[in-house]
Design a protein around this motif. Structure first.
Motif, PDB file in Angstrom:
ATOM      1  N   PHE A 149       4.164 -59.554 -19.481  1.00 46.40           N
ATOM      2  CA  PHE A 149       4.964 -60.673 -19.979  1.00 46.40           C
ATOM      3  C   PHE A 149       6.417 -60.599 -19.519  1.00 46.40           C
ATOM      4  O   PHE A 149       7.076 -61.627 -19.371  1.00 46.40           O
ATOM      5  N   TRP A 150       6.946 -59.400 -19.357  1.00 47.63           N
ATOM      6  CA  TRP A 150       8.389 -59.260 -19.223  1.00 47.63           C
ATOM      7  C   TRP A 150       8.963 -59.812 -17.920  1.00 47.63           C
ATOM      8  O   TRP A 150      10.005 -60.485 -17.956  1.00 47.63           O
ATOM      9  N   PRO A 151       8.341 -59.595 -16.748  1.00 43.83           N
ATOM     10  CA  PRO A 151       8.893 -60.251 -15.555  1.00 43.83           C
ATOM     11  C   PRO A 151       8.908 -61.773 -15.665  1.00 43.83           C
ATOM     12  O   PRO A 151       9.804 -62.427 -15.134  1.00 43.83           O
ATOM     13  N   PHE A 152       7.930 -62.330 -16.380  1.00 48.56           N
ATOM     14  CA  PHE A 152       7.903 -63.779 -16.570  1.00 48.56           C
ATOM     15  C   PHE A 152       9.049 -64.231 -17.470  1.00 48.56           C
ATOM     16  O   PHE A 152       9.592 -65.324 -17.284  1.00 48.56           O
ATOM     17  N   ILE A 154      12.063 -62.346 -18.226  1.00 50.82           N
ATOM     18  CA  ILE A 154      13.427 -61.934 -17.883  1.00 50.82           C
ATOM     19  C   ILE A 154      13.621 -61.617 -16.413  1.00 50.82           C
ATOM     20  O   ILE A 154      14.726 -61.248 -16.003  1.00 50.82           O
ATOM     21  N   GLY A 155      12.573 -61.749 -15.598  1.00 52.97           N
ATOM     22  CA  GLY A 155      12.705 -61.485 -14.171  1.00 52.97           C
ATOM     23  C   GLY A 155      12.323 -60.052 -13.810  1.00 52.97           C
ATOM     24  O   GLY A 155      12.350 -59.147 -14.647  1.00 52.97           O
ATOM     25  N   LEU A 156      12.001 -59.865 -12.551  1.00 49.87           N
ATOM     26  CA  LEU A 156      11.508 -58.573 -12.079  1.00 49.87           C
ATOM     27  C   LEU A 156      12.589 -57.492 -12.123  1.00 49.87           C
ATOM     28  O   LEU A 156      12.358 -56.385 -12.614  1.00 49.87           O
ATOM     29  N   ALA A 157      13.789 -57.813 -11.609  1.00 46.45           N
ATOM     30  CA  ALA A 157      14.836 -56.798 -11.535  1.00 46.45           C
ATOM     31  C   ALA A 157      15.244 -56.307 -12.916  1.00 46.45           C
ATOM     32  O   ALA A 157      15.410 -55.097 -13.150  1.00 46.45           O
ATOM     33  N   LYS A 158      15.408 -57.229 -13.862  1.00 46.80           N
ATOM     34  CA  LYS A 158      15.815 -56.832 -15.210  1.00 46.80           C
ATOM     35  C   LYS A 158      14.709 -56.038 -15.900  1.00 46.80           C
ATOM     36  O   LYS A 158      14.987 -55.077 -16.628  1.00 46.80           O
ATOM     37  N   THR A 159      13.446 -56.411 -15.681  1.00 45.02           N
ATOM     38  CA  THR A 159      12.337 -55.638 -16.246  1.00 45.02           C
ATOM     39  C   THR A 159      12.385 -54.205 -15.750  1.00 45.02           C
ATOM     40  O   THR A 159      12.269 -53.244 -16.525  1.00 45.02           O
ATOM     41  N   LYS A 160      12.555 -54.030 -14.437  1.00 47.80           N
ATOM     42  CA  LYS A 160      12.613 -52.674 -13.874  1.00 47.80           C
ATOM     43  C   LYS A 160      13.790 -51.893 -14.435  1.00 47.80           C
ATOM     44  O   LYS A 160      13.665 -50.717 -14.798  1.00 47.80           O
ATOM     45  N   GLU A 161      14.943 -52.535 -14.509  1.00 48.41           N
ATOM     46  CA  GLU A 161      16.133 -51.835 -15.008  1.00 48.41           C
ATOM     47  C   GLU A 161      15.916 -51.318 -16.422  1.00 48.41           C
ATOM     48  O   GLU A 161      16.197 -50.153 -16.727  1.00 48.41           O
ATOM     49  N   LEU A 162      15.393 -52.184 -17.297  1.00 49.08           N
ATOM     50  CA  LEU A 162      15.240 -51.797 -18.695  1.00 49.08           C
ATOM     51  C   LEU A 162      14.187 -50.700 -18.871  1.00 49.08           C
ATOM     52  O   LEU A 162      14.345 -49.816 -19.717  1.00 49.08           O
ATOM     53  N   LEU A 163      13.121 -50.725 -18.069  1.00 53.42           N
ATOM     54  CA  LEU A 163      12.098 -49.691 -18.187  1.00 53.42           C
ATOM     55  C   LEU A 163      12.534 -48.399 -17.516  1.00 53.42           C
ATOM     56  O   LEU A 163      12.237 -47.301 -18.004  1.00 53.42           O
ATOM     57  N   PHE A 164      13.254 -48.492 -16.399  1.00 54.78           N
ATOM     58  CA  PHE A 164      13.754 -47.286 -15.738  1.00 54.78           C
ATOM     59  C   PHE A 164      14.750 -46.540 -16.622  1.00 54.78           C
ATOM     60  O   PHE A 164      14.758 -45.316 -16.678  1.00 54.78           O
ATOM     61  N   THR A 165      15.605 -47.281 -17.317  1.00 58.60           N
ATOM     62  CA  THR A 165      16.683 -46.659 -18.089  1.00 58.60           C
ATOM     63  C   THR A 165      16.328 -46.434 -19.552  1.00 58.60           C
ATOM     64  O   THR A 165      16.882 -45.546 -20.200  1.00 58.60           O
ATOM     65  N   GLY A 166      15.430 -47.262 -20.106  1.00 52.82           N
ATOM     66  CA  GLY A 166      15.106 -47.174 -21.527  1.00 52.82           C
ATOM     67  C   GLY A 166      16.219 -47.647 -22.436  1.00 52.82           C
ATOM     68  O   GLY A 166      16.179 -47.416 -23.639  1.00 52.82           O
ATOM     69  N   ARG A 167      17.205 -48.332 -21.880  1.00 55.91           N
ATOM     70  CA  ARG A 167      18.346 -48.719 -22.703  1.00 55.91           C
ATOM     71  C   ARG A 167      17.994 -49.908 -23.611  1.00 55.91           C
ATOM     72  O   ARG A 167      17.032 -50.637 -23.374  1.00 55.91           O
ATOM     73  N   PHE A 168      18.818 -50.103 -24.633  1.00 55.80           N
ATOM     74  CA  PHE A 168      18.626 -51.193 -25.573  1.00 55.80           C
ATOM     75  C   PHE A 168      19.402 -52.435 -25.129  1.00 55.80           C
ATOM     76  O   PHE A 168      20.458 -52.336 -24.507  1.00 55.80           O
ATOM     77  N   PHE A 219       2.923 -70.902 -16.305  1.00 62.97           N
ATOM     78  CA  PHE A 219       2.900 -69.448 -16.195  1.00 62.97           C
ATOM     79  C   PHE A 219       1.476 -68.934 -15.987  1.00 62.97           C
ATOM     80  O   PHE A 219       1.265 -67.906 -15.351  1.00 62.97           O
ATOM     81  N   GLU A 220       0.500 -69.667 -16.511  1.00 66.93           N
ATOM     82  CA  GLU A 220      -0.884 -69.290 -16.293  1.00 66.93           C
ATOM     83  C   GLU A 220      -1.278 -69.497 -14.831  1.00 66.93           C
ATOM     84  O   GLU A 220      -1.994 -68.681 -14.245  1.00 66.93           O
ATOM     85  N   VAL A 221      -0.777 -70.566 -14.222  1.00 68.38           N
ATOM     86  CA  VAL A 221      -1.015 -70.800 -12.789  1.00 68.38           C
ATOM     87  C   VAL A 221      -0.415 -69.669 -11.959  1.00 68.38           C
ATOM     88  O   VAL A 221      -0.981 -69.234 -10.952  1.00 68.38           O
ATOM     89  N   LEU A 222       0.733 -69.143 -12.400  1.00 74.96           N
ATOM     90  CA  LEU A 222       1.394 -68.050 -11.691  1.00 74.96           C
ATOM     91  C   LEU A 222       0.728 -66.690 -11.939  1.00 74.96           C
ATOM     92  O   LEU A 222       1.108 -65.699 -11.325  1.00 74.96           O
ATOM     93  N   GLY A 223      -0.238 -66.653 -12.861  1.00 76.88           N
ATOM     94  CA  GLY A 223      -1.014 -65.429 -13.034  1.00 76.88           C
ATOM     95  C   GLY A 223      -0.695 -64.594 -14.255  1.00 76.88           C
ATOM     96  O   GLY A 223      -1.032 -63.409 -14.292  1.00 76.88           O
ATOM     97  N   ALA A 227      -1.750 -60.688 -15.121  1.00 74.16           N
ATOM     98  CA  ALA A 227      -0.661 -59.712 -15.193  1.00 74.16           C
ATOM     99  C   ALA A 227      -0.648 -59.006 -16.537  1.00 74.16           C
ATOM    100  O   ALA A 227      -0.367 -57.806 -16.616  1.00 74.16           O
ATOM    101  N   ALA A 228      -0.956 -59.734 -17.606  1.00 76.47           N
ATOM    102  CA  ALA A 228      -0.969 -59.135 -18.933  1.00 76.47           C
ATOM    103  C   ALA A 228      -2.038 -58.055 -19.033  1.00 76.47           C
ATOM    104  O   ALA A 228      -1.794 -56.970 -19.573  1.00 76.47           O
ATOM    105  N   LEU A 229      -3.220 -58.317 -18.496  1.00 78.57           N
ATOM    106  CA  LEU A 229      -4.284 -57.317 -18.538  1.00 78.57           C
ATOM    107  C   LEU A 229      -3.956 -56.112 -17.665  1.00 78.57           C
ATOM    108  O   LEU A 229      -4.278 -54.968 -17.998  1.00 78.57           O
ATOM    109  N   ARG A 230      -3.291 -56.327 -16.541  1.00 76.90           N
ATOM    110  CA  ARG A 230      -2.858 -55.206 -15.708  1.00 76.90           C
ATOM    111  C   ARG A 230      -1.845 -54.346 -16.464  1.00 76.90           C
ATOM    112  O   ARG A 230      -1.824 -53.122 -16.322  1.00 76.90           O
ATOM    113  N   GLY A 231      -0.998 -54.995 -17.263  1.00 77.12           N
ATOM    114  CA  GLY A 231      -0.048 -54.241 -18.070  1.00 77.12           C
ATOM    115  C   GLY A 231      -0.748 -53.306 -19.034  1.00 77.12           C
ATOM    116  O   GLY A 231      -0.311 -52.168 -19.249  1.00 77.12           O
TER     117      GLY A 231
END
Length: 256
Positions: A149-152, A154-168, A219-223, A227-231
Motif C-alpha cells: 500500500f505504501w508506495p501507492f 506516499i511514493g516509492l522514494a519516501k517508502t524506502k526512506e521510512l523503511l530504511f531508517t525506521g524513523r517516525f 490503483f487496482e489497474v496499477l496492480g 502488490a499487497a499480496l507480495r507485501g
C-alpha cells in the motif's frame, strides 16, 4: 467481558474504538478479529453511512501485542505458515479496501507496526499534529504485511526512506507526503473527524459506493491487489532474514 473494542453511533456515523488505553491499544489476535467483525456489521447496517476507526487514550495503537496473543512466535519461525497467515491477513484487508462504505482512520499519538495495517484499509486518514506514524521494526525483524500500500500512498522514494531508517513521521509531515488527508490540532481532532464523517454520510450510500469504487479502480489497474499480496510474502521472508529467526527461541519485545 471483552471491552477491547467499543462502538458508538451518531446519526449515520459508526465509530469503532480500539480500547486498551493502558496498553496504548496494542492489538491482540482476538482484538483484531473483533475489529473486523464490527466493521463487517457496520457494512451491512443500512443505518451506517461512514465508519470511523479511532483509539482510546494516548495513542491510536502501538501495534501488535506480542506478549498477549498478537503474534504466534512459533508460526513466524515457520516460513510457509508465516507466509500463509500474512497472505490471509492482507486478503482480509483488501476485502475492506473494496467495501462500499467510506472508512476514516482517526490517528493521534503512536501508530506503529500493525496499526499501519489498520490505517492501510482507510479511505481517509485524518491525524492530529502530535501523531507519530512509524515502522521502526523494519530495521530489525518485520516489514508491514501491507507494504504494497505504501508506495501507492506516499511514493516509492519516501517508502524506502521510512523503511530504511525506521524513523517516525509526525502529523504535519504525514499530511505533506499524502499519507494523511488532513492534520489538525490534537484537541480538535475528534470534532473535526465527526464533522467530516457527518458531511460524507449525507451522501446516499449507493453513491458513496460508486465514488469509492471508481477512485479505487485506478490503483487496482496499477496492480495494488497484487502488490499487497507480495507485501505479505516479503513480511514472512524478512522474518527469516532477521536475528529473531536466527535466535529461534526468542521474540522481540517491541510491537510489530
Amino acid at each position: 467481558m471483552d471491552d477491547s473494542i467499543v462502538v458508538h453511533q451518531a446519526d449515520r456515523v459508526r465509530r469503532i474504538v480500539l480500547n486498551r488505553p493502558d496498553k496504548l491499544n496494542a492489538i491482540t489476535t482476538t482484538m483484531w478479529g473483533r475489529l473486523f467483525t464490527e466493521i463487517d456489521t457496520a457494512l451491512v447496517d443500512d443505518g451506517v453511512g461512514v465508519i470511523v476507526i479511532s483509539g482510546a487514550g494516548r495513542a491510536f495503537s502501538a501495534g501488535a501485542d506480542m506478549k498477549e496473543g498478537g503474534v504466534d512466535n512459533a508460526d513466524v519461525l515457520r516460513a510457509p505458515s508465516d507466509m500463509s497467515t500474512n497472505r490471509a491477513k492482507v486478503a482480509e484487508i483488501m476485502r475492506l479496501w473494496g467495501a462500499p462504505k467510506p472508512i476514516i482512520a482517526q490517528v493521534h499519538g503512536y501508530c506503529i507496526g500493525s496499526a499501519n495495517d489498520i490505517v492501510a484499509i482507510a479511505d481517509l486518514i485524518v491525524c492530529g499534529e502530535g501523531a507519530q506514524f512509524g515502522m521502526p521494526e523494519a530495521r530489525q525483524f518485520a516489514l508491514p504485511p501491507t507494504l504494497g500500500f505504501w508506495p501507492f500512498r506516499i511514493g516509492l522514494a519516501k517508502t524506502k526512506e521510512l523503511l530504511f531508517t525506521g524513523r517516525f513521521v509526525g502529523g504535519r509531515e504525514a499530511a505533506a507526503i499524502g499519507l494523511a488527508a488532513d492534520v489538525v490540532a490534537d484537541e480538535a481532532l475528534e470534532a473535526h473527524v465527526d464533522a467530516l464523517a457527518a458531511t460524507i454520510a449525507e451522501v446516499p450510500s449507493d453513491r458513496l459506493a460508486v465514488i469509492k469504487q471508481a477512485a479505487n479502480s485506478w490503483f487496482e489497474v496499477l496492480g495494488l491487489p497484487q502488490a499487497a499480496l507480495r507485501g505479505a510474502e516479503y513480511h514472512a521472508i524478512y522474518h527469516q532474514a532477521s536475528e529473531w529467526a536466527a535466535r529461534g527461541d526468542e521474540r522481540p519485545t517491541e510491537t510489530s
